[in-house]
Scaffold this motif. Structure first.
Motif, PDB file in Angstrom:
ATOM      1  N   VAL A   1      -6.722  16.684 -10.677  1.00 17.88           N
ATOM      2  CA  VAL A   1      -6.972  17.647  -9.606  1.00 17.88           C
ATOM      3  C   VAL A   1      -6.172  17.280  -8.358  1.00 17.88           C
ATOM      4  O   VAL A   1      -5.585  18.145  -7.699  1.00 17.88           O
ATOM      5  N   GLU A   2      -6.114  16.007  -8.063  1.00 17.20           N
ATOM      6  CA  GLU A   2      -5.353  15.573  -6.875  1.00 17.20           C
ATOM      7  C   GLU A   2      -3.859  15.876  -7.020  1.00 17.20           C
ATOM      8  O   GLU A   2      -3.207  16.319  -6.078  1.00 17.20           O
ATOM      9  N   ILE A   3      -3.340  15.627  -8.199  1.00  8.35           N
ATOM     10  CA  ILE A   3      -1.921  15.950  -8.438  1.00  8.35           C
ATOM     11  C   ILE A   3      -1.700  17.460  -8.298  1.00  8.35           C
ATOM     12  O   ILE A   3      -0.733  17.902  -7.663  1.00  8.35           O
ATOM     13  N   LEU A   4      -2.589  18.241  -8.861  1.00  7.08           N
ATOM     14  CA  LEU A   4      -2.430  19.698  -8.783  1.00  7.08           C
ATOM     15  C   LEU A   4      -2.497  20.172  -7.332  1.00  7.08           C
ATOM     16  O   LEU A   4      -1.724  21.033  -6.914  1.00  7.08           O
ATOM     17  N   GLU A   5      -3.429  19.598  -6.577  1.00  8.56           N
ATOM     18  CA  GLU A   5      -3.526  19.969  -5.157  1.00  8.56           C
ATOM     19  C   GLU A   5      -2.221  19.657  -4.428  1.00  8.56           C
ATOM     20  O   GLU A   5      -1.725  20.448  -3.623  1.00  8.56           O
ATOM     21  N   TYR A   6      -1.676  18.513  -4.740  1.00  9.22           N
ATOM     22  CA  TYR A   6      -0.394  18.121  -4.135  1.00  9.22           C
ATOM     23  C   TYR A   6       0.712  19.105  -4.526  1.00  9.22           C
ATOM     24  O   TYR A   6       1.504  19.540  -3.695  1.00  9.22           O
ATOM     25  N   LEU A   7       0.752  19.469  -5.802  1.00 10.95           N
ATOM     26  CA  LEU A   7       1.849  20.307  -6.291  1.00 10.95           C
ATOM     27  C   LEU A   7       1.857  21.711  -5.690  1.00 10.95           C
ATOM     28  O   LEU A   7       2.925  22.301  -5.500  1.00 10.95           O
ATOM     29  N   VAL A   8       0.681  22.247  -5.401  1.00  8.43           N
ATOM     30  CA  VAL A   8       0.646  23.618  -4.866  1.00  8.43           C
ATOM     31  C   VAL A   8       0.485  23.652  -3.352  1.00  8.43           C
ATOM     32  O   VAL A   8       0.309  24.730  -2.767  1.00  8.43           O
ATOM     33  N   SER A   9       0.562  22.476  -2.712  1.00  2.00           N
ATOM     34  CA  SER A   9       0.390  22.430  -1.244  1.00  2.00           C
ATOM     35  C   SER A   9       1.540  23.149  -0.544  1.00  2.00           C
ATOM     36  O   SER A   9       2.612  23.351  -1.114  1.00  2.00           O
ATOM     37  N   ASP A  10       1.301  23.500   0.704  1.00  2.00           N
ATOM     38  CA  ASP A  10       2.311  24.286   1.421  1.00  2.00           C
ATOM     39  C   ASP A  10       3.567  23.496   1.743  1.00  2.00           C
ATOM     40  O   ASP A  10       4.645  24.055   1.851  1.00  2.00           O
TER      41      ASP A  10
ATOM     42  N   ASP B   1       6.768  10.198  -1.024  1.00  2.00           N
ATOM     43  CA  ASP B   1       6.908   8.854  -1.594  1.00  2.00           C
ATOM     44  C   ASP B   1       5.619   8.371  -2.262  1.00  2.00           C
ATOM     45  O   ASP B   1       5.646   7.526  -3.153  1.00  2.00           O
ATOM     46  N   ALA B   2       4.498   8.935  -1.809  1.00  2.00           N
ATOM     47  CA  ALA B   2       3.198   8.496  -2.334  1.00  2.00           C
ATOM     48  C   ALA B   2       2.637   9.442  -3.384  1.00  2.00           C
ATOM     49  O   ALA B   2       1.469   9.323  -3.768  1.00  2.00           O
ATOM     50  N   ALA B   3       3.463  10.359  -3.872  1.00  2.00           N
ATOM     51  CA  ALA B   3       2.952  11.418  -4.757  1.00  2.00           C
ATOM     52  C   ALA B   3       2.240  10.875  -5.990  1.00  2.00           C
ATOM     53  O   ALA B   3       1.305  11.483  -6.498  1.00  2.00           O
ATOM     54  N   GLY B   4       2.671   9.714  -6.478  1.00  2.00           N
ATOM     55  CA  GLY B   4       2.066   9.184  -7.687  1.00  2.00           C
ATOM     56  C   GLY B   4       1.057   8.073  -7.423  1.00  2.00           C
ATOM     57  O   GLY B   4       0.490   7.516  -8.372  1.00  2.00           O
ATOM     58  N   ASP B   5       0.825   7.742  -6.171  1.00  2.00           N
ATOM     59  CA  ASP B   5      -0.046   6.603  -5.851  1.00  2.00           C
ATOM     60  C   ASP B   5      -1.465   6.778  -6.390  1.00  2.00           C
ATOM     61  O   ASP B   5      -2.115   5.795  -6.778  1.00  2.00           O
ATOM     62  N   GLY B   6      -1.920   8.013  -6.416  1.00  2.00           N
ATOM     63  CA  GLY B   6      -3.280   8.246  -6.901  1.00  2.00           C
ATOM     64  C   GLY B   6      -3.466   7.919  -8.369  1.00  2.00           C
ATOM     65  O   GLY B   6      -4.597   7.818  -8.862  1.00  2.00           O
ATOM     66  N   LEU B   7      -2.368   7.745  -9.068  1.00  2.00           N
ATOM     67  CA  LEU B   7      -2.452   7.440 -10.502  1.00  2.00           C
ATOM     68  C   LEU B   7      -2.535   5.942 -10.771  1.00  2.00           C
ATOM     69  O   LEU B   7      -2.518   5.509 -11.925  1.00  2.00           O
ATOM     70  N   GLY B   8      -2.645   5.152  -9.704  1.00  2.00           N
ATOM     71  CA  GLY B   8      -2.745   3.708  -9.884  1.00  2.00           C
ATOM     72  C   GLY B   8      -1.630   2.980  -9.159  1.00  2.00           C
ATOM     73  O   GLY B   8      -0.493   3.454  -9.117  1.00  2.00           O
ATOM     74  N   ALA B   9      -1.956   1.818  -8.586  1.00  2.00           N
ATOM     75  CA  ALA B   9      -0.991   1.048  -7.799  1.00  2.00           C
ATOM     76  C   ALA B   9       0.047   0.390  -8.705  1.00  2.00           C
ATOM     77  O   ALA B   9      -0.223   0.108  -9.871  1.00  2.00           O
ATOM     78  N   GLU B  10       1.230   0.164  -8.173  1.00  2.00           N
ATOM     79  CA  GLU B  10       2.298  -0.515  -8.904  1.00  2.00           C
ATOM     80  C   GLU B  10       2.826  -1.687  -8.095  1.00  2.00           C
ATOM     81  O   GLU B  10       2.964  -1.586  -6.870  1.00  2.00           O
ATOM     82  N   ASP B  11       3.122  -2.794  -8.751  1.00  2.00           N
ATOM     83  CA  ASP B  11       3.684  -3.959  -8.070  1.00  2.00           C
ATOM     84  C   ASP B  11       5.163  -3.770  -7.768  1.00  2.00           C
ATOM     85  O   ASP B  11       5.662  -4.198  -6.743  1.00  2.00           O
ATOM     86  N   LYS B  12       5.844  -3.129  -8.697  1.00  2.00           N
ATOM     87  CA  LYS B  12       7.290  -2.997  -8.541  1.00  2.00           C
ATOM     88  C   LYS B  12       7.647  -1.695  -7.837  1.00  2.00           C
ATOM     89  O   LYS B  12       7.098  -0.644  -8.153  1.00  2.00           O
TER      90      LYS B  12
END
Lengths: 147, 147, 147, 147, 147, 147, 147, 147
Positions: B137-146, F43-54
């Motif tokens: 849901v968070e990814i989808l919200e991001y994708l359709v944001s303005d 830059d943070a678009a994928g952060d919600g999917l889990g933190a990364e070290d690299k």
């Protein structure tokens, strides 16, 4: 007539060899392609690009290297044979079948009776379902025959 | 921005509802499509066309009716979410993922850590891997944001 | 869900009306398209472009005008129903089926048992075979259902 | 110049041989492909995959095996010749013509005057209509000529 | 039924207006698109991007700006009308026709008898040849009719 | 006429706003799409999917989430504007331009004189080169004009 | 590197021979294709299929036979050279250029200065404009060079 | 198995030679293609078509001639290697990567750690990221191996 056949799926039995040798013994003009089927080599396909701490990224790197070979082979083939064995989930085989279906590449599934219900969507988009490599060889011989 | 999202895979948990309600509660302009997810109805999709003695043909007829709906939904979507649960083989989900990949339709996988290795090819062609519907849901919200 | 359905084939019985009215009476959100089905009008489609002495060219001009409508309708549809009646050769219906197959448009055939062998190639590329308009309506209702 | 020509349709007269021999005798660099044209073998193409009680499924299995060969041949050809004889419904020939049309593969029809009206849609999408194999050979010789 | 029609070619007579008004007076649900048909504006389409000393580059810049509009219109249309007048070379009209042909967009040519031989390749790939705007309107009315 | 325009590239100046407001003030029926242009959010678009070290994997996850939005926007647009500023390497803008070129989506570049040589391949596949947002607005007004 | 080049357009001067011989004398690995360029043979391409009373249909039949050869040649080529001479309208050359443009086949135009304005749309979609066959040979030599 | 690999990007170091020689020394059946990599020759690719006063048009003409070679090479390759060096903006390399991505051609990027963030979109669509030519050779050896 010559054919290019992509062999997808199970790597723990010798079904590929049976099909290839069956075609050779009948003198059929068929060339075969496949993913790298040595399990350890396949899992390590991306290792040369640098070590990874997380299992996900090690798998990811190898899977994407392997995908270069697999997607090229499917795009270049005339048809595919997609084999499902009794063990493991073999999602890559079902993935390849879906890839073929979307590209309009005909494929034949190869699996036992016990998987009929679980594979109904994959079989539904296939051109045929076979239960033995010998049946596949016979179909291939028919397909490349002169008339 | 509006999005059309195809939801593929597991039908035994309420992950679809969680995603749909999560998007609704945030007011996102997203429409969802899916295969028929009532198990008995799906298995019986072709029964109206005549009874079959063999399990294979009953499954076959239903799978091909369902494929009309599924292939149209995938071709019309902007992206897909492909869910793999802990039970069953769910080859249809992997098949859908391969279908998406071949068409260039982006998809996100949704599954637990324990399936990482088994799903490496499916994840390798995905745009993201999520472990919870909330993350989706968070990814989808991001994708359709303005912006 | 809404669907666009192209109705191809026989023009001498009321199968189109049965399907359209069946869908309307069930409140389905389906729009239908078709070639011009008034026989005389269809045969005369090109007459306004100038008279022809030879039957071949009169037919040719009309067929190519009709093809504008038919090819657009097939390209825009989600699926097609292809009907074969007992009379006439109906090569245009088989032609439409082949056109659908090459474009990846799913179609359902509608014909009696007695045509099974003659239509095996056309049925082989179809998603389903129905024998009554009522069966088609039921499949359509299933396909556009909410879940 | 070399050409790949797919020969579709009637299997009860020797029109294929006339075209092939006509091209050979003129030394044309043309290779031909075709469905399996031995009627019994074609009907039995799927028999090796297991017996069927119902005629529909026996035909279905064979038709889908044959479709692997036919669809590959059409996709790989430069053009097709589609022959309609006086007998039988030959819906597979019209199906192949529609398949060609949708893929943009040029084709020439080969049939008698008496079929003009029945084949107007199929002829309307064709590049030419011939009445004898010899005419086809002449067109082919022209198409592959040096200038 | 609604149609989107692209009008290509001659800009020195009022054929576009005749077709558009003819369709409006008959109440047809047809929308029309076209290149910019004001000659001076079209030639100056790229002038705002900076002056050019050479005729070639001035024309080039304008032609490429116009091509954005034209290629989008053709890709979005259901069919095109391609008009050739008596004057000028009108290579852009023939170019549009070839563009349509390669995309599988049906088109109708509109020109006088005296151009038959010169336009034989363009007519050969067309679905119809008309000599008056009124004929075109009649064809369009037929194409969007209810049955 | 309405247009869908994708705005690609530089996020450090207000060129997007200038184009959007310029089109609004002229009342043009144009809708705009864009990647998420808030640098930190992107830059943070994928952060919600889990933190990364690299750094590589953090960037990778975000880039692939962003690619869902970008590829959909490009596939759905009528044309793109690709902006290159004076700073940073902006490889993503050049990547988008190549993506457009391969899909046949027309695009206009927007950059200063000093970048002419460095951008020659990107400009070579463009339909036009503009140096100010105002020029772009004028082209857009021309493209969607009534005649 | 080897190249396949389609030569389109004018048949009244020896520009084809100049290009072919220029490439041969430099030892370039380039194969050329072309429509049938013997004027009378081309006009008579369909005559063997039966005589026609009307000029339109005689031209139509020949044009459609020629289109088999031309469309195959364009689809199989790496690039095209499109030549416009001083005489005749040469709409077939502009048609070929549009066909190339829609398929993404790169082409070079070959014509004199005096045709710049009339050919601006055709040149606008071209990769280059040459005025002499020798220039074309030089470009071809450059394109197939080792580095 | 044989592979066709397109080498894109940096022309100031010998990375191409390292990859080509590495593959040759291992006896791999791989053919390589590339843009013309002699900087002066590439910049002058269009000079033979006539001198230009403005830098933009000189660059434009050369870029479009070079694009014939580049687009053909990418369309014909099985995969690409896209190299980014430390100097220059190399927008053409990112353009090629976007072109590959839109066509579904797999590519591997080759660049140092310091470019990770700047290249995240380009890497995001890549199948792998390598830092040395030797790593690329190893991947290629793996891809064309027998099993």
């Amino acid at each position: 007539m010559s054919y290019k056949v992509y062999l997808s799926g199970e790597i723990h039995t010798d079904w590929r060899q049976q099909i290839i040798q069956g075609c050779e013994s009948r003198g059929l003009d068929i060339s075969f392609s496949s993913a790298v089927t040595v399990h350890e080599a396949s899992d390590a396909a991306g290792d040369g690009l640098g070590a990874e701490d997380k299992q996900f990224w090690r798998d990811h790197k190898s899977a994407k290297v392997n995908a270069i070979r697999i997607s090229n082979a499917i795009k270049n083939c005339d048809m595919a044979i997609v084999r499902f064995g009794d063990k493991y989930r073999q999602w890559n085989a079902a993935f390849d079948a879906g890839f073929c279906a979307a590209l309009g590449k005909p494929y034949i599934t190869l699996h036992d009776d016990c998987l009929i219900h679980a594979l109904k969507e994959v079989d539904g988009a296939a051109q045929a379902w076979a239960t033995t490599p010998e049946q596949v060889v016979e179909i291939l011989e028919y397909l490349v025959s002169d008339s």
